[in-house]
Write a protein that holds these residues in place. Structure first.
Motif, PDB file in Angstrom:
ATOM      1  N   LEU A 160       0.811  -1.223   0.000  1.00 29.11           N
ATOM      2  CA  LEU A 160       0.000   0.000   0.000  1.00 29.11           C
ATOM      3  C   LEU A 160       0.841   1.269   0.000  1.00 29.11           C
ATOM      4  CD1 LEU A 160      -2.815  -0.909   2.546  1.00 29.11           C
ATOM      5  CD2 LEU A 160      -3.006  -0.777   0.053  1.00 29.11           C
ATOM      6  N   GLY A 161       2.143   1.131   0.197  1.00 27.12           N
ATOM      7  CA  GLY A 161       2.993   2.314   0.136  1.00 27.12           C
ATOM      8  C   GLY A 161       3.935   2.512   1.290  1.00 27.12           C
ATOM      9  N   ALA A 162       3.949   1.614   2.281  1.00 25.86           N
ATOM     10  CA  ALA A 162       4.903   1.754   3.376  1.00 25.86           C
ATOM     11  C   ALA A 162       6.325   1.652   2.832  1.00 25.86           C
ATOM     12  CB  ALA A 162       4.660   0.692   4.439  1.00 25.86           C
ATOM     13  N   THR A 163       7.170   2.592   3.209  1.00 28.19           N
ATOM     14  CA  THR A 163       8.561   2.549   2.769  1.00 28.19           C
ATOM     15  C   THR A 163       9.403   1.663   3.670  1.00 28.19           C
ATOM     16  OG1 THR A 163       9.033   4.552   4.077  1.00 28.19           O
ATOM     17  CG2 THR A 163       8.432   4.850   1.752  1.00 28.19           C
ATOM     18  N   HIS A 164       8.932   1.453   4.901  1.00 29.61           N
ATOM     19  CA  HIS A 164       9.628   0.600   5.852  1.00 29.61           C
ATOM     20  C   HIS A 164       8.589  -0.188   6.653  1.00 29.61           C
ATOM     21  CE1 HIS A 164      12.278   4.045   5.126  1.00 29.61           C
ATOM     22  NE2 HIS A 164      13.313   3.294   5.483  1.00 29.61           N
ATOM     23  N   THR A 165       8.889  -1.450   6.921  1.00 29.52           N
ATOM     24  CA  THR A 165       8.071  -2.246   7.841  1.00 29.52           C
ATOM     25  C   THR A 165       8.986  -2.777   8.930  1.00 29.52           C
ATOM     26  OG1 THR A 165       8.329  -4.244   6.485  1.00 29.52           O
ATOM     27  CG2 THR A 165       6.370  -2.879   6.089  1.00 29.52           C
ATOM     28  N   ILE A 166       8.535  -2.665  10.165  1.00 30.12           N
ATOM     29  CA  ILE A 166       9.373  -3.017  11.316  1.00 30.12           C
ATOM     30  C   ILE A 166       8.585  -3.919  12.253  1.00 30.12           C
ATOM     31  CG2 ILE A 166      10.628  -2.131  13.316  1.00 30.12           C
ATOM     32  CD1 ILE A 166      11.034   0.485  11.818  1.00 30.12           C
ATOM     33  N   VAL A 167       9.217  -5.007  12.663  1.00 26.92           N
ATOM     34  CA  VAL A 167       8.661  -5.848  13.720  1.00 26.92           C
ATOM     35  C   VAL A 167       9.093  -5.262  15.051  1.00 26.92           C
ATOM     36  CG1 VAL A 167       8.671  -8.130  14.776  1.00 26.92           C
ATOM     37  CG2 VAL A 167       8.629  -7.913  12.290  1.00 26.92           C
ATOM     38  N   SER A 168       8.113  -4.967  15.903  1.00 26.86           N
ATOM     39  CA  SER A 168       8.392  -4.296  17.164  1.00 26.86           C
ATOM     40  C   SER A 168       9.347  -5.101  18.031  1.00 26.86           C
ATOM     41  CB  SER A 168       7.079  -4.063  17.918  1.00 26.86           C
ATOM     42  OG  SER A 168       7.309  -3.345  19.111  1.00 26.86           O
ATOM     43  N   GLY A 169      10.305  -4.397  18.628  1.00 27.57           N
ATOM     44  CA  GLY A 169      11.285  -5.029  19.504  1.00 27.57           C
ATOM     45  C   GLY A 169      11.985  -3.981  20.333  1.00 27.57           C
ATOM     46  N   PRO A 170      13.013  -4.372  21.057  1.00 26.58           N
ATOM     47  CA  PRO A 170      13.712  -3.424  21.942  1.00 26.58           C
ATOM     48  C   PRO A 170      14.330  -2.235  21.205  1.00 26.58           C
ATOM     49  CG  PRO A 170      14.304  -5.696  22.474  1.00 26.58           C
ATOM     50  CD  PRO A 170      13.530  -5.740  21.197  1.00 26.58           C
ATOM     51  N   ASP A 171      14.678  -2.420  19.929  1.00 27.83           N
ATOM     52  CA  ASP A 171      15.325  -1.345  19.172  1.00 27.83           C
ATOM     53  C   ASP A 171      14.359  -0.621  18.246  1.00 27.83           C
ATOM     54  OD1 ASP A 171      14.915  -3.450  17.449  1.00 27.83           O
ATOM     55  OD2 ASP A 171      16.850  -3.234  16.417  1.00 27.83           O
ATOM     56  N   LEU A 172      13.048  -0.685  18.544  1.00 25.68           N
ATOM     57  CA  LEU A 172      12.050  -0.083  17.665  1.00 25.68           C
ATOM     58  C   LEU A 172      12.315   1.401  17.443  1.00 25.68           C
ATOM     59  CD1 LEU A 172       9.395   0.030  16.097  1.00 25.68           C
ATOM     60  CD2 LEU A 172       8.193   0.237  18.286  1.00 25.68           C
ATOM     61  N   VAL A 173      12.524   2.156  18.511  1.00 25.08           N
ATOM     62  CA  VAL A 173      12.712   3.599  18.375  1.00 25.08           C
ATOM     63  C   VAL A 173      13.949   3.889  17.529  1.00 25.08           C
ATOM     64  CG1 VAL A 173      13.173   5.742  19.613  1.00 25.08           C
ATOM     65  CG2 VAL A 173      11.489   4.115  20.519  1.00 25.08           C
ATOM     66  N   GLU A 174      15.015   3.166  17.772  1.00 29.26           N
ATOM     67  CA  GLU A 174      16.240   3.374  16.994  1.00 29.26           C
ATOM     68  C   GLU A 174      16.008   3.102  15.506  1.00 29.26           C
ATOM     69  OE1 GLU A 174      16.020   1.785  19.837  1.00 29.26           O
ATOM     70  OE2 GLU A 174      17.233   3.065  21.147  1.00 29.26           O
ATOM     71  N   GLN A 175      15.256   2.059  15.186  1.00 31.59           N
ATOM     72  CA  GLN A 175      14.969   1.765  13.785  1.00 31.59           C
ATOM     73  C   GLN A 175      14.137   2.869  13.137  1.00 31.59           C
ATOM     74  OE1 GLN A 175      14.184  -2.299  12.335  1.00 31.59           O
ATOM     75  NE2 GLN A 175      14.041  -2.907  14.496  1.00 31.59           N
ATOM     76  N   VAL A 176      13.174   3.395  13.873  1.00 29.71           N
ATOM     77  CA  VAL A 176      12.355   4.487  13.327  1.00 29.71           C
ATOM     78  C   VAL A 176      13.209   5.731  13.112  1.00 29.71           C
ATOM     79  CG1 VAL A 176      10.470   6.089  13.832  1.00 29.71           C
ATOM     80  CG2 VAL A 176      10.171   3.640  14.237  1.00 29.71           C
ATOM     81  N   LEU A 177      14.051   6.047  14.070  1.00 28.84           N
ATOM     82  CA  LEU A 177      14.915   7.218  13.903  1.00 28.84           C
ATOM     83  C   LEU A 177      15.834   7.042  12.699  1.00 28.84           C
ATOM     84  CD1 LEU A 177      15.817   8.016  17.625  1.00 28.84           C
ATOM     85  CD2 LEU A 177      14.183   9.201  16.140  1.00 28.84           C
ATOM     86  N   ALA A 178      16.337   5.831  12.493  1.00 28.33           N
ATOM     87  CA  ALA A 178      17.185   5.575  11.329  1.00 28.33           C
ATOM     88  C   ALA A 178      16.401   5.757  10.037  1.00 28.33           C
ATOM     89  CB  ALA A 178      17.768   4.167  11.407  1.00 28.33           C
ATOM     90  N   ALA A 179      15.147   5.299  10.022  1.00 28.77           N
ATOM     91  CA  ALA A 179      14.315   5.417   8.817  1.00 28.77           C
ATOM     92  C   ALA A 179      13.982   6.858   8.490  1.00 28.77           C
ATOM     93  CB  ALA A 179      13.030   4.608   9.002  1.00 28.77           C
ATOM     94  N   THR A 180      14.002   7.717   9.511  1.00 32.55           N
ATOM     95  CA  THR A 180      13.664   9.129   9.303  1.00 32.55           C
ATOM     96  C   THR A 180      14.901  10.020   9.281  1.00 32.55           C
ATOM     97  OG1 THR A 180      13.322   9.432  11.687  1.00 32.55           O
ATOM     98  CG2 THR A 180      11.388   8.860  10.357  1.00 32.55           C
ATOM     99  N   GLY A 181      16.053   9.433   9.027  1.00 36.84           N
ATOM    100  CA  GLY A 181      17.276  10.218   8.953  1.00 36.84           C
ATOM    101  C   GLY A 181      17.688  10.834  10.264  1.00 36.84           C
TER     102      GLY A 181
END
Length: 377
Positions: free
Chosen positions: A229-250
């Motif tokens: 549908l257009g998601a540029t990133h898909t992430i399975v929630s885990g201990p490093d969720l916030v870090e992965q989101v920050l990486a995806a948003t530069g």
């Protein structure tokens, strides 16, 4: 005495229990009508209420598409419709005269909110004991109350797609109309259920440049759907969720986070942590338990806007119907299960992950016409 008219319906009589009954069809009063039901979608709220033992005996189903079978002239005038029109119902039955109804926000009307007004009328949840009883779509005929809110549905829109209009409308309302997603936005959607996928679709249409869908290990099929549908990133929630989101948003964090999954404090705090300063957190969750450990200090430090959200506006449903019509090939794979009325329990349970069909995203119960073919995947 004339013969009483009857209609066949699936009646929920207890926890995970359905009985098929012949129910009386009411005579029309002033300003009401009857809908010949074509198809009904299964909402996530159906999964929850079907699993409860304290709900009234009722005809469930509120994502209803059908044709107006009968209606009084005053009803036709009020609804802007004619017999035979193909329409989609909203679950709300607003009063029409309060401050919310008069400002086009009838989803907030207290007369249609059971949490505020015990006994409030709504399609799909009002009990069989409340006359005339046919308050849900899991029936060949459904009662149309004078306060019905309906939308016209194009003839070219397949029923199993049309029944997705309400969850897509929720996503459009939460991400775009209230969340403020626009061109270039970075968006995180927590929870890839029907409404969450609606948020992903709305973010794509709004022009977001980064769309992150977050789910659990068991959400593989839904995360794949988010990607389509257009998601540029898909992430399975885990201990490093916030870090992965920050990486995806530069490293900047998200402009908007829509949390459709949980009202738990840990999820709230993660959402706050992944937002940039002055970002928006949209919360359509309905957590009933008070939460300790909510990091309100971070909300203040980052000057965040937190928006509580429920349901959809009239405009959002109109937009959702148009979105489905204009993106038919894109959204059609979300319609993963279609069954006849006799298998309504299978549809509800499969949507919740406990039925006979795995990885269901959106299920539809085909009620009429009787010779309509059904399929499942």
């Amino acid at each position: 005495m004339p013969n009483e008219r009857l209609t066949r319906a699936a009646v929920t009589t207890g926890r995970r229990t359905v009985e098929f009954c012949e129910l009386p069809v009411p005579d029309l009063g002033e300003g009401d009508g009857l809908l010949a039901v074509e198809a009904v979608g299964i909402c996530g709220s159906d999964v929850v209420s079907f699993d409860r033992a304290d709900e009234p005996v009722r005809v469930m189903g509120h994502e209803t598409v059908g044709r107006i079978a009968e209606a009084t002239p005053s009803a036709m005038s009020r609804w802007g419709a004619r017999p035979g029109d193909r329409v989609l119902l909203e679950e709300y039955l607003p009063c029409g005269h309060c401050r919310f109804c008069r400002s086009a926000e009838f989803r907030f009307c207290l007369e249609s909110d059971p949490a505020a007004t015990p006994g409030a009328l709504r399609y799909g949840t009002t009990g069989l004991a409340v006359a005339p009883g046919l308050w849900g779509g899991f029936s060949e005929l459904q009662y149309l109350h004078p306060r019905t809110v309906l939308h016209h549905v194009p003839e070219s829109l397949p029923a199993d797609v049309a029944t997705m209009a309400l969850p897509v409308a929720n996503g459009y309302e939460w991400a775009y109309r209230s969340g403020g997603v626009g061109p270039g936005s970075a968006v995180v959607v927590i929870g890839p259920g029907q409404q969450g996928l609606g948020c992903v679709l709305a973010a794509r249409i709004a022009g977001a440049s980064v769309i992150v869908a977050v789910g659990l290990e068991r959400d593989g099929a839904r995360l794949a759907a988010a990607k389509s549908l257009g998601a540029t990133h898909t992430i399975v929630s885990g201990p490093d969720l916030v870090e992965q989101v920050l990486a995806a948003t530069g490293g900047e964090g998200a402009d908007v986070v829509v949390n459709t999954a949980s009202g738990k404090s840990a999820v709230f705090n993660d959402a706050v942590a992944m937002l940039r300063k002055s970002g928006r957190l949209v919360l359509p969750v309905r957590e009933k338990l008070r939460q300790d450990g909510v990091d309100l200090g971070a909300v203040g430090r980052k000057c965040l806007i937190v928006i509580g959200m429920r349901g959809h506006s009239f405009a959002a449903v109109e937009s959702a119907i148009a979105i489905l019509q204009d993106n038919l090939e894109l959204v059609r794979p979300l319609a993963t299960m279609t069954v006849p009325l006799e298998r309504v329990a299978d549809a509800i349970l499969s949507t919740g992950g406990t039925g006979p069909i795995p990885d269901v995203i959106h299920a539809t119960v085909a009620v009429a016409p009787a010779d309509q073919s059904t399929s499942e995947a």
